[in-house]
Design a protein around this motif. Structure first.
Motif, PDB file in Angstrom:
ATOM      1  N   ASP A 188       7.602 -48.685  22.485  1.00 33.05           N
ATOM      2  CA  ASP A 188       7.274 -49.660  21.444  1.00 33.05           C
ATOM      3  C   ASP A 188       8.409 -49.843  20.442  1.00 33.05           C
ATOM      4  O   ASP A 188       8.563 -50.919  19.850  1.00 33.05           O
ATOM      5  N   ALA A 189       9.242 -48.810  20.271  1.00 33.29           N
ATOM      6  CA  ALA A 189      10.320 -48.871  19.283  1.00 33.29           C
ATOM      7  C   ALA A 189      11.506 -49.704  19.751  1.00 33.29           C
ATOM      8  O   ALA A 189      12.383 -50.038  18.947  1.00 33.29           O
ATOM      9  N   ILE A 190      11.554 -50.042  21.047  1.00 35.54           N
ATOM     10  CA  ILE A 190      12.703 -50.805  21.559  1.00 35.54           C
ATOM     11  C   ILE A 190      12.252 -52.071  22.271  1.00 35.54           C
ATOM     12  O   ILE A 190      12.880 -52.506  23.242  1.00 35.54           O
ATOM     13  N   LYS A 191      11.191 -52.681  21.808  1.00 41.28           N
ATOM     14  CA  LYS A 191      10.688 -53.890  22.460  1.00 41.28           C
ATOM     15  C   LYS A 191      11.662 -55.056  22.355  1.00 41.28           C
ATOM     16  O   LYS A 191      11.739 -55.901  23.246  1.00 41.28           O
ATOM     17  N   GLU A 192      12.412 -55.119  21.272  1.00 37.95           N
ATOM     18  CA  GLU A 192      13.320 -56.228  21.050  1.00 37.95           C
ATOM     19  C   GLU A 192      14.714 -55.935  21.593  1.00 37.95           C
ATOM     20  O   GLU A 192      15.213 -54.816  21.469  1.00 37.95           O
ATOM     21  N   ALA A 193      15.341 -56.941  22.206  1.00 33.15           N
ATOM     22  CA  ALA A 193      16.707 -56.782  22.711  1.00 33.15           C
ATOM     23  C   ALA A 193      17.642 -56.408  21.570  1.00 33.15           C
ATOM     24  O   ALA A 193      17.582 -56.988  20.485  1.00 33.15           O
ATOM     25  N   GLY A 194      18.499 -55.425  21.817  1.00 35.91           N
ATOM     26  CA  GLY A 194      19.432 -54.974  20.797  1.00 35.91           C
ATOM     27  C   GLY A 194      18.903 -53.854  19.934  1.00 35.91           C
ATOM     28  O   GLY A 194      19.638 -53.319  19.098  1.00 35.91           O
ATOM     29  N   SER A 195      17.648 -53.464  20.128  1.00 36.90           N
ATOM     30  CA  SER A 195      17.067 -52.397  19.320  1.00 36.90           C
ATOM     31  C   SER A 195      17.312 -51.035  19.964  1.00 36.90           C
ATOM     32  O   SER A 195      17.596 -50.937  21.155  1.00 36.90           O
ATOM     33  N   LYS A 196      17.206 -49.989  19.158  1.00 39.04           N
ATOM     34  CA  LYS A 196      17.365 -48.643  19.683  1.00 39.04           C
ATOM     35  C   LYS A 196      16.585 -47.667  18.811  1.00 39.04           C
ATOM     36  O   LYS A 196      16.208 -47.970  17.669  1.00 39.04           O
ATOM     37  N   THR A 197      16.343 -46.473  19.358  1.00 39.55           N
ATOM     38  CA  THR A 197      15.660 -45.425  18.623  1.00 39.55           C
ATOM     39  C   THR A 197      16.151 -44.076  19.128  1.00 39.55           C
ATOM     40  O   THR A 197      16.697 -43.981  20.233  1.00 39.55           O
ATOM     41  N   SER A 198      15.984 -43.065  18.325  1.00 41.33           N
ATOM     42  CA  SER A 198      16.346 -41.704  18.732  1.00 41.33           C
ATOM     43  C   SER A 198      15.122 -40.998  19.301  1.00 41.33           C
ATOM     44  O   SER A 198      14.011 -41.161  18.800  1.00 41.33           O
ATOM     45  N   ILE A 199      15.341 -40.227  20.365  1.00 44.05           N
ATOM     46  CA  ILE A 199      14.312 -39.337  20.902  1.00 44.05           C
ATOM     47  C   ILE A 199      14.776 -37.925  20.590  1.00 44.05           C
ATOM     48  O   ILE A 199      15.604 -37.351  21.313  1.00 44.05           O
TER      49      ILE A 199
END
Length: 332
Positions: A188-199
């Motif tokens: 859900d945190a990267i639904k948009e192109a160009g988005s990112k998140t840390s795991i």
């Protein structure tokens, strides 16, 4: 936590490697290609001069892998898997320390940036990232899979050496393999192109390790499956598929959409795009029977010969009665 696996090196330009983009700190660079319309695989070569291999290379990936190692030959009447692909003679050795990872949406795929070291034959290769294709790009004996993961490595001493470990996935009703279960809660945190998140908790590769140790692994020298389609990439395709459950697959598919390059020609054969361009089919899909046509006036005279130039549409009633000579030339 360390994980072990086996890899063999290939050669390609590391600066063009899918997923290893030169980018500003904190940014996710969106690749300038896609999978639809004029941005799709059939037109990749026209998007940039460096993509020429996409339409001219003779060792392109992905391919339909044959099963020549099986004791009983498999007869296929309407397809030709590439039986020149052999099994890897050794098992690789990968060390992946437990670490926080970056999870990114590149628009063309979703990707996990992760570090690891793989050793084979005295050479070391760095694990740079893994990304996802839906459906699978490779097929094994014509069978495609719902999803394929590419674990991409480059040489540490020589960055032009590229190895891709290809993992196939099949649907299940139980829990997904740990590599998928590790990223699923973060989609859900990267639904948009160009988005990112840390795991922060990292990714669990234990299922990958088990599959690599227990499965046959196909090895061949092919190409990047995205522009610039550079050749000399060593693929190691794990025959036994891993598991992904339906909810996780659907969640990934909603983001990734369709990002699979069409199967390429057998290794060493002419590029499939060039073969198709010279196939002789017309734009409307009709087959050309002869290059010559006999102009029609008000109808053929009795006893005259007729040249059939094209066959299309539905048959209609005709007063013409005669003998048609065999030997019509069909061009494919």
């Amino acid at each position: 936590m360390l994980f072990k696996s086996l890899l063999v090196a290939g050669t390609a330009s590391a600066s063009c490697l899918h997923g290893l983009y030169r980018r500003a700190e904190g940014e996710v660079e969106i690749p300038q290609f896609g999978y639809e319309d004029t941005f799709g695989p059939l037109n990749w070569a026209a998007l940039a001069p460096e993509n020429e291999a996409c339409k001219s290379g003779k060792n392109q990936s992905p391919i339909n892998i044959g099963l020549q190692h099986h004791p009983k030959p498999i007869t296929i009447t309407n397809a030709r898997p590439d039986s020149s692909v052999s099994l890897a003679t050794e098992k690789p050795v990968i060390d992946i320390p437990q670490q926080a990872v970056e999870f990114e949406n590149l628009n063309t795929t979703i990707e996990v940036v992760v570090n690891g070291t793989t050793t084979f034959g005295g050479n070391q290769f760095g694990l740079a990232q893994f990304h996802i294709h839906t459906p699978s790009e490779h097929r094994i004996n014509r069978e495609y899979f719902p999803l394929e993961v590419h674990m991409v490595h480059k040489g540490i001493a020589d960055e032009t050496q590229i190895v891709v470990l290809a993992l196939m996935f099949e649907l299940c009703t139980q829990s997904s393999d740990p590599i998928i279960a590790s990223i699923a809660p973060h989609l859900d945190a990267i639904k948009e192109a160009g988005s990112k998140t840390s795991i922060e908790s990292g990714v669990d590769f234990s299922g990958v390790l088990s599959a690599v140790q227990s499965s046959n692994i196909f090895q061949y020298s092919g190409s990047l499956t995205t522009p610039p389609c550079a050749e000399g990439v060593t693929f190691l395709a794990v025959e036994t598929p891993l598991k992904i459950n339906v909810p996780d697959f659907n969640a990934i598919k909603k983001i990734v959409k369709y990002n699979s390059r069409l199967s390429q020609n057998k290794l060493g054969a002419d590029n499939i795009i060039g073969v198709a361009a010279n196939s002789g089919y017309t734009a409307g899909g009709n087959e050309t029977v002869s290059q010559e046509a006999t102009p029609a006036a008000e109808g053929p005279a009795p006893g005259s010969s007729v040249t059939i130039s094209e066959i299309s549409g539905s048959p209609v009633a005709s007063p013409l009665v005669g003998v048609v000579q065999r030997g019509l030339r069909f061009r494919y």
